[in-house]
Design a protein around this motif. Structure first.
Motif, short mmCIF file in Angstrom:
data_model
loop_
_atom_site.label_atom_id
_atom_site.label_comp_id
_atom_site.label_asym_id
_atom_site.label_seq_id
_atom_site.Cartn_x
_atom_site.Cartn_y
_atom_site.Cartn_z
N ALA A 180 0.84 -1.19 0.00
CA ALA A 180 0.00 0.00 0.00
C ALA A 180 0.87 1.24 0.00
O ALA A 180 2.00 1.24 0.45
CB ALA A 180 -0.91 0.02 1.23
N ALA A 181 0.29 2.31 -0.50
CA ALA A 181 1.00 3.59 -0.44
C ALA A 181 1.09 4.04 1.01
O ALA A 181 0.22 3.77 1.82
CB ALA A 181 0.24 4.63 -1.27
N ILE A 182 2.17 4.74 1.33
CA ILE A 182 2.34 5.29 2.66
C ILE A 182 1.32 6.40 2.86
O ILE A 182 1.10 7.23 2.00
CB ILE A 182 3.75 5.88 2.82
N SER B 199 1.83 5.75 8.20
CA SER B 199 0.99 4.65 8.65
C SER B 199 0.82 3.62 7.54
O SER B 199 0.75 3.97 6.35
CB SER B 199 -0.38 5.19 9.06
N SER B 200 0.77 2.35 7.94
CA SER B 200 0.53 1.26 6.99
C SER B 200 -0.79 0.58 7.36
O SER B 200 -1.03 0.26 8.51
CB SER B 200 1.67 0.24 7.05
N GLU B 201 -1.64 0.38 6.37
CA GLU B 201 -2.96 -0.21 6.60
C GLU B 201 -2.86 -1.68 7.01
O GLU B 201 -1.85 -2.35 6.76
CB GLU B 201 -3.81 -0.13 5.33
N LYS B 202 -3.93 -2.18 7.61
CA LYS B 202 -4.03 -3.61 7.89
C LYS B 202 -3.95 -4.39 6.58
O LYS B 202 -4.53 -4.00 5.56
CB LYS B 202 -5.36 -3.93 8.58
N GLY B 203 -3.19 -5.48 6.60
CA GLY B 203 -3.09 -6.32 5.42
C GLY B 203 -2.18 -5.78 4.34
O GLY B 203 -2.28 -6.19 3.18
N SER B 204 -1.30 -4.85 4.69
CA SER B 204 -0.41 -4.28 3.68
C SER B 204 0.97 -4.03 4.26
O SER B 204 1.16 -3.96 5.47
CB SER B 204 -0.99 -2.97 3.11
N LEU C 193 13.94 7.53 2.60
CA LEU C 193 14.47 8.75 3.18
C LEU C 193 15.40 9.45 2.20
O LEU C 193 15.87 8.86 1.23
CB LEU C 193 15.20 8.42 4.48
N ALA C 194 15.68 10.71 2.49
CA ALA C 194 16.44 11.55 1.55
C ALA C 194 17.85 11.02 1.31
O ALA C 194 18.41 11.22 0.22
CB ALA C 194 16.50 12.98 2.08
N ASP C 195 18.45 10.34 2.29
CA ASP C 195 19.83 9.86 2.13
C ASP C 195 19.93 8.50 1.46
O ASP C 195 21.01 7.93 1.36
CB ASP C 195 20.54 9.83 3.49
N GLY C 196 18.80 7.95 1.03
CA GLY C 196 18.79 6.64 0.39
C GLY C 196 18.40 5.51 1.32
O GLY C 196 18.24 4.36 0.87
N SER C 197 18.25 5.78 2.60
CA SER C 197 17.80 4.77 3.56
C SER C 197 16.34 4.41 3.27
O SER C 197 15.59 5.19 2.67
CB SER C 197 17.91 5.30 4.99
N ALA C 198 15.93 3.22 3.70
CA ALA C 198 14.55 2.77 3.49
C ALA C 198 14.02 2.11 4.75
O ALA C 198 14.78 1.50 5.52
CB ALA C 198 14.48 1.80 2.31
N ILE C 199 12.72 2.27 4.97
CA ILE C 199 12.05 1.66 6.12
C ILE C 199 10.77 1.00 5.62
O ILE C 199 9.97 1.63 4.92
CB ILE C 199 11.71 2.70 7.20
N TRP C 200 10.58 -0.27 5.96
CA TRP C 200 9.36 -1.00 5.62
C TRP C 200 8.45 -1.03 6.85
O TRP C 200 8.92 -1.31 7.97
CB TRP C 200 9.67 -2.43 5.19
N LEU C 201 7.17 -0.78 6.66
CA LEU C 201 6.20 -0.82 7.74
C LEU C 201 5.26 -2.01 7.54
O LEU C 201 4.66 -2.17 6.48
CB LEU C 201 5.36 0.47 7.80
N SER C 202 5.12 -2.83 8.58
CA SER C 202 4.22 -3.97 8.51
C SER C 202 2.78 -3.53 8.74
O SER C 202 2.48 -2.36 9.00
CB SER C 202 4.65 -5.02 9.54
N SER C 203 1.88 -4.50 8.69
CA SER C 203 0.45 -4.25 8.81
C SER C 203 0.10 -3.51 10.10
O SER C 203 0.56 -3.86 11.18
CB SER C 203 -0.28 -5.60 8.77
N GLY C 204 -0.73 -2.48 9.99
CA GLY C 204 -1.22 -1.77 11.17
C GLY C 204 -0.13 -1.06 11.96
O GLY C 204 -0.20 -1.01 13.18
#
Length: 246
Positions: free
Chosen positions: A4-6, A34-39, A45-56
């Protein structure tokens, strides 16, 4: 797996003194994701870092002009941070903080759950108390778990790929209790699961299932190894309820 989109709930808010517990009166900017349920959602981030968010999951990131970043997490997130010794990146989990200068790690810290866990894939993270005094250094392959009730931290060796499987669209249950499995299913499918008794709740299972699978199919897979029965009650309003019994 559905990505899902952030959702950016709050864009630049400026300084938040109460939230950050800072006495200064100026330069913090804050963004909430925020990340929706089931997604699963991804932040770049601007420096090339990335963060994944789990459901809810909800993640708030506050940054100042000196490069100090403070994140607040309610949920589960995988951090892939570009190394930068000049940057101070801290995740405030309430009971303690995680400090990092650039590495790969997973944190599970849902407010509704009784424990907080972290698994290090690569690099090094430090656990510090709220006064930023060192508590523990975590090394690759280590899995730490903090029990909120006892305030105790345990450290074990665990394959990080098991902990981070959610990022790759999988449920991975290795000798896991049914009640723990049900928490995962509740969070992903946005349902409520009721287990008949404590003995059944403590039954352990091992299975790997794609998260794109329906909850009915997941339960059928579990039922193959242990003769459990389930009944689904569809609710017009609120969460569907699943009852599991022998």
């Amino acid at each position: 797996m559905r990505y899902a989109a952030i959702f950016i709930i709050a864009s630049v808010l400026g300084f938040m003194a109460n939230y950050l517990n800072k006495s200064e009166s100026t330069d913090y900017q804050c963004v909430e994701y925020s990340s929706e349920k089931g997604s699963v959602s991804t932040i770049h981030l601007a420096d090339g870092s990335a963060i994944w968010l789990s459901s809810g999951t909800n993640l708030t990131i506050a940054k100042n002009h000196q490069g100090e970043t403070i994140a607040k997490l309610n949920g589960e997130a995988y951090f892939d941070l570009i190394p930068n010794p000049k940057r101070k990146f801290i995740i405030d989990l309430g009971h303690f903080k995680v400090k990092d200068i650039g590495t790969q790690f997973n944190i599970r810290a849902y407010d509704s759950e009784q424990s907080i866990s972290a698994a290090l894939v690569e690099g090094q993270i430090d656990l510090i108390n709220n006064s930023e005094e060192p508590l523990l250094t975590v090394k690759p392959g280590e899995f730490i778990e903090f029990e909120k009730s006892s305030q105790k931290i345990s450290v074990n060796q665990q394959d990080p790929s098991i902990v981070t499987a959610w990022k790759d669209g999988k449920f991975v249950f290795i000798d896991k209790r049914l009640d723990e499995i049900c928490k995962e299913l509740e969070n992903w499918y946005n349902i409520e699961i009721q287990i008949e008794n404590k003995n059944l709740a403590s039954t352990r299972y091992t299975s790997v299932v794609k998260r794109s699978t329906t909850v009915q199919m997941v339960l059928k897979i579990l039922a193959v190894t242990d003769q459990i029965h389930y009944e689904i009650t569809d609710k017009k309003e609120g969460k569907d309820i699943i009852e599991i019994r022998k």
